[in-house]
Write a protein that holds these residues in place. Structure first.
Motif, PDB file in Angstrom:
ATOM      1  N   GLN B 142      65.194  -4.684 -35.489  1.00 20.50           N
ATOM      2  CA  GLN B 142      64.717  -5.912 -34.838  1.00 20.50           C
ATOM      3  C   GLN B 142      64.556  -7.026 -35.871  1.00 20.50           C
ATOM      4  OE1 GLN B 142      64.661  -7.984 -32.275  1.00 20.50           O
ATOM      5  NE2 GLN B 142      63.645  -6.450 -31.007  1.00 20.50           N
ATOM      6  N   MET B 143      64.056  -6.655 -37.061  1.00 19.55           N
ATOM      7  CA  MET B 143      63.927  -7.657 -38.132  1.00 19.55           C
ATOM      8  C   MET B 143      65.304  -8.217 -38.498  1.00 19.55           C
ATOM      9  SD  MET B 143      61.242  -5.747 -40.635  1.00 19.55           S
ATOM     10  CE  MET B 143      59.726  -5.099 -39.984  1.00 19.55           C
ATOM     11  N   GLU B 161      62.488  -9.964 -25.731  1.00 13.65           N
ATOM     12  CA  GLU B 161      61.573  -8.836 -25.976  1.00 13.65           C
ATOM     13  C   GLU B 161      61.592  -8.323 -27.420  1.00 13.65           C
ATOM     14  OE1 GLU B 161      60.554  -6.042 -23.159  1.00 13.65           O
ATOM     15  OE2 GLU B 161      61.623  -6.957 -21.496  1.00 13.65           O
ATOM     16  N   PRO B 162      61.132  -9.123 -28.358  1.00 13.97           N
ATOM     17  CA  PRO B 162      61.188  -8.703 -29.774  1.00 13.97           C
ATOM     18  C   PRO B 162      60.275  -7.529 -30.111  1.00 13.97           C
ATOM     19  CG  PRO B 162      59.970 -10.770 -29.551  1.00 13.97           C
ATOM     20  CD  PRO B 162      60.594 -10.489 -28.206  1.00 13.97           C
ATOM     21  N   THR B 163      59.280  -7.244 -29.282  1.00 13.70           N
ATOM     22  CA  THR B 163      58.351  -6.154 -29.638  1.00 13.70           C
ATOM     23  C   THR B 163      58.657  -4.863 -28.877  1.00 13.70           C
ATOM     24  OG1 THR B 163      56.743  -6.697 -27.899  1.00 13.70           O
ATOM     25  CG2 THR B 163      56.500  -7.832 -30.021  1.00 13.70           C
ATOM     26  N   LYS B 164      59.698  -4.868 -28.091  1.00 14.21           N
ATOM     27  CA  LYS B 164      59.978  -3.697 -27.244  1.00 14.21           C
ATOM     28  C   LYS B 164      60.155  -2.432 -28.089  1.00 14.21           C
ATOM     29  CE  LYS B 164      63.120  -2.232 -23.611  1.00 14.21           C
ATOM     30  NZ  LYS B 164      64.389  -2.545 -22.942  1.00 14.21           N
ATOM     31  N   GLY B 165      59.345  -1.454 -27.801  1.00 11.91           N
ATOM     32  CA  GLY B 165      59.463  -0.151 -28.458  1.00 11.91           C
ATOM     33  C   GLY B 165      59.001  -0.107 -29.905  1.00 11.91           C
ATOM     34  N   LEU B 166      58.314  -1.166 -30.369  1.00  7.70           N
ATOM     35  CA  LEU B 166      57.909  -1.189 -31.780  1.00  7.70           C
ATOM     36  C   LEU B 166      56.474  -0.692 -31.963  1.00  7.70           C
ATOM     37  CD1 LEU B 166      59.394  -4.584 -33.053  1.00  7.70           C
ATOM     38  CD2 LEU B 166      60.464  -2.320 -32.920  1.00  7.70           C
ATOM     39  N   ALA B 167      56.213  -0.097 -33.119  1.00  9.46           N
ATOM     40  CA  ALA B 167      54.869   0.383 -33.459  1.00  9.46           C
ATOM     41  C   ALA B 167      53.953  -0.823 -33.708  1.00  9.46           C
ATOM     42  CB  ALA B 167      54.945   1.245 -34.707  1.00  9.46           C
ATOM     43  N   PRO B 168      52.636  -0.662 -33.481  1.00  9.78           N
ATOM     44  CA  PRO B 168      51.701  -1.789 -33.654  1.00  9.78           C
ATOM     45  C   PRO B 168      51.804  -2.450 -35.031  1.00  9.78           C
ATOM     46  CG  PRO B 168      50.601   0.030 -32.561  1.00  9.78           C
ATOM     47  CD  PRO B 168      51.956   0.529 -32.933  1.00  9.78           C
ATOM     48  N   GLU B 192      58.928 -11.925 -23.244  1.00 12.18           N
ATOM     49  CA  GLU B 192      58.024 -10.906 -23.771  1.00 12.18           C
ATOM     50  C   GLU B 192      57.276 -10.211 -22.636  1.00 12.18           C
ATOM     51  OE1 GLU B 192      57.774  -9.743 -27.167  1.00 12.18           O
ATOM     52  OE2 GLU B 192      56.868  -8.332 -25.784  1.00 12.18           O
ATOM     53  N   GLN B 193      57.011  -8.919 -22.831  1.00 10.61           N
ATOM     54  CA  GLN B 193      56.176  -8.150 -21.892  1.00 10.61           C
ATOM     55  C   GLN B 193      54.792  -7.915 -22.484  1.00 10.61           C
ATOM     56  OE1 GLN B 193      56.950  -7.079 -18.872  1.00 10.61           O
ATOM     57  NE2 GLN B 193      59.159  -6.756 -18.717  1.00 10.61           N
ATOM     58  N   ASN B 194      54.712  -8.009 -23.815  1.00  7.85           N
ATOM     59  CA  ASN B 194      53.446  -7.746 -24.509  1.00  7.85           C
ATOM     60  C   ASN B 194      52.594  -9.014 -24.467  1.00  7.85           C
ATOM     61  OD1 ASN B 194      51.451  -7.553 -26.523  1.00  7.85           O
ATOM     62  ND2 ASN B 194      52.679  -6.082 -27.700  1.00  7.85           N
ATOM     63  N   PHE B 195      51.587  -8.988 -23.585  1.00  7.49           N
ATOM     64  CA  PHE B 195      50.812 -10.211 -23.361  1.00  7.49           C
ATOM     65  C   PHE B 195      50.018 -10.622 -24.593  1.00  7.49           C
ATOM     66  CE2 PHE B 195      47.731 -13.095 -21.546  1.00  7.49           C
ATOM     67  CZ  PHE B 195      48.509 -13.821 -20.655  1.00  7.49           C
TER      68      PHE B 195
END
Lengths: 324, 241
Positions: B142-143, B161-168, B192-195
């Motif tokens: 992703q990076m 969706e840049p954070t999809k499936g990524l660790a915190p 994005e889905q991560n609010f």
């Protein structure tokens, strides 16, 4: 960078396994050189097809006609330059062969451009229509070859420099086969350099994986498609010329006759992989020669068996391209 | 009032027999980060792909920095300075990290100072510079996808969706990278889905539902209104905790 060297071991393994089966070392040397030469010629004919497959997702069964047309182009030039061919010496042979090879490449490349523009462009993305229209194109253009060059098989004189054999130990090695190996290696090296050391090559490799993303980066993939198709057709023409000189004759069906072997090579290598195609062609060439000597009736079947075994081991071929 | 970087008016998109975008209207202000939110299947990805010209709008208009790109081919949209990071990242797995970035630098070789900046944002890109992109972890891929999009200055960055499936921990790294990007003059539209991610970065927000925009406004206003979140997204921010 992690390289996958395992498939490369298949070539020496097959050669070494064949040695005790063949029994005689000189015969084994002759067969091995013949297999490598055959592999190189198949590689020249197949390398364009694998790129067209990989980059454009086109199933081009008309590829065989580019091979035939290349052979006829070379034959036309060589028969008209019989005086140079009769004169002894490398220079006079090259003065006939270089124009012949250039004619083969140019004719096949032009035909490739015509095919892409007229027959294939309307059927991008539809495999069934691609198969039907390219098979139709193959049949029509084979008949057109008969119209232009006549229906008879044309004998093709081979220049004196690459005729005959030389003896190494007790093994007889045909000069033409050594020449085919040299030309094949040169073509592979040139393709490797273009694909790995130029921006066009970078675009082709990226386009094989994910054409949509290449477009999203601002490149016109259609132009690249046409360029690759034309170059691939030209390579088929070169392969056709080499194959015709190897067989010392030209006929309209010669491309279609090797098409099955070419598809086997493309599938074994991994669709779109030039390195895989090179390795696959060497394996097919060697195996065809060894089995042709040991069990002639199994020659074609052995290559199909090789394909089955490779696909059981690596279902996407020896060097698969990571397609998106 | 300055002209928006992206103006979408009445855009409809059909994919086969399906009518996905049904009159999408919204604007992305120049220089900020706009979040495009919505439930699964709302049409967010289709919206980005339509802007890029990967799917053709059947009606409506799309303007980037005043240029009408409604009928433009994808390479023309990209050459206007629009970069796209798809949901599947679209990295070239068989190419090295270096080759991925070199390909994205249309002017030729990547600018050295720009490259240093990217390496500071994503140190893994320097570490694995000569490694195959296919061997990177999900976060590193992703990076790379984002690094590739910003290897040259862009007018508009579209990120799906840049954070999809990524660790915190990787998401935290991504937040910092986007904050740094916000300090440049690149305008961004991020699906994005991560609010939490959306709230921490978004300046403005557009919410989609069933192929239409159902809300536009300030991100902080939506973040502060639990009832609105529940109505628009089906979940409030508290439920994400």
């Amino acid at each position: 960078m992690k390289k996958d060297w395992t498939p490369l071991a298949l070539v020496p393994v097959i050669a070494l396994v064949a040695l005790p089966l063949v029994g005689s070392a000189p015969t084994w040397v002759t067969l091995t050189v013949a297999g490598l030469a055959m592999g190189m010629m198949i590689f020249m004919m197949a390398s364009g097809l694998t790129l067209v497959f990989g980059l454009m997702d086109v199933l081009n069964f008309a590829h065989g006609v580019f091979i035939s047309v290349g052979a006829y182009g070379a034959a036309t030039v060589l028969t008209r330059m019989s005086r140079q061919m009769e004169a002894e010496g490398l220079a006079s042979d090259l003065s006939a062969m270089i124009p012949a090879v250039l004619a083969a490449i140019a004719l096949a490349a032009f035909l490739g451009w015509f095919f892409e523009r007229v027959l294939i462009r309307p059927v991008y993305g539809d495999h069934l229509k691609q198969i039907l229209i390219t098979m139709g194109g193959l049949i029509v253009f084979e008949q057109l070859i008969h119209v232009v060059w006549g229906p008879d098989i044309i004998p093709l004189p081979r220049p004196g420099t690459i005729t005959g054999s030389f003896i190494v130990g007790e093994a007889a090695i045909e000069r033409y086969r050594v020449a085919a190996v040299v030309v094949g290696l040169a073509v592979f090296a040139a393709m490797w350099l273009v694909l790995n050391r130029t921006r066009i090559g970078l675009l082709v490799r990226a386009g094989v994986e994910n054409p949509e993303m290449v477009e999203s980066l601002g490149y016109r993939i259609r132009r690249l498609f046409v360029g690759v198709f034309v170059a691939g057709s030209g390579l088929a023409g070169l392969g056709g010329a080499m194959w015709a000189m190897y067989q010392e004759q030209v006929n309209a069906q010669m491309g279609a006759q090797v098409l099955v072997m070419i598809f086997i090579v493309v599938i074994i290598g991994g669709l779109g992989s030039v390195g895989g195609c090179f390795l696959g062609a060497l394996l097919v060439g060697l195996l065809a020669n060894y089995t042709g000597y040991l069990a002639p009736k199994l020659a074609l079947g052995s290559n199909i068996l090789l394909m089955v075994l490779v696909l059981l081991w690596r279902p996407r071929g020896l060097y698969p391209i990571g397609k998106a | 009032m300055p002209e928006p970087m992206l103006a979408i008016a009445g855009v409809n998109t059909h994919i086969g027999q399906y009518h996905i975008l049904q009159g999408v209207d919204f604007e992305v202000p120049r220089g900020g980060l706009t979040m495009l939110l919505g439930r699964n299947g709302a049409g967010k990805t289709t919206c980005l792909r339509t802007i890029m010209g990967l799917w053709r709008a059947s009606a409506g208009s799309i303007r980037v920095d005043g240029h009408d790109i409604t009928r433009a081919a994808t390479p023309d949209v990209a050459q206007l300075g629009v970069a796209y990071v798809p949901e599947n990242m679209g990295i070239f797995a068989g190419l090295t990290v270096e080759e991925n970035l070199r390909l994205a630098a249309r002017a030729g070789e990547p600018d050295a100072s720009r490259l240093e900046w990217i390496w500071r944002l994503f140190p893994a890109m320097k570490t694995f510079w000569h490694g195959l992109a296919g061997n990177l972890s999900g976060g590193q891929k992703q990076m790379l996808a984002i690094a590739r999009a910003i290897v040259e200055p862009r007018r508009l960055l579209l990120v799906d969706e840049p954070t999809k499936g990524l660790a915190p921990a990787i998401i935290a790294n991504m937040v910092e990278a986007f904050r740094e990007l916000k300090r440049t003059d690149t305008t961004m539209l991020v699906v994005e889905q991560n609010f939490h991610f959306a709230r921490s970065l978004g300046d403005t927000v557009a919410v989609m539902d069933s192929g239409r925009i159902v809300h536009t406004g300030r991100m902080d206003a939506l973040a502060a209104d639990a009832a609105l979140q529940t109505r628009l997204l089906g979940l409030s921010l508290d439920a994400h905790q």
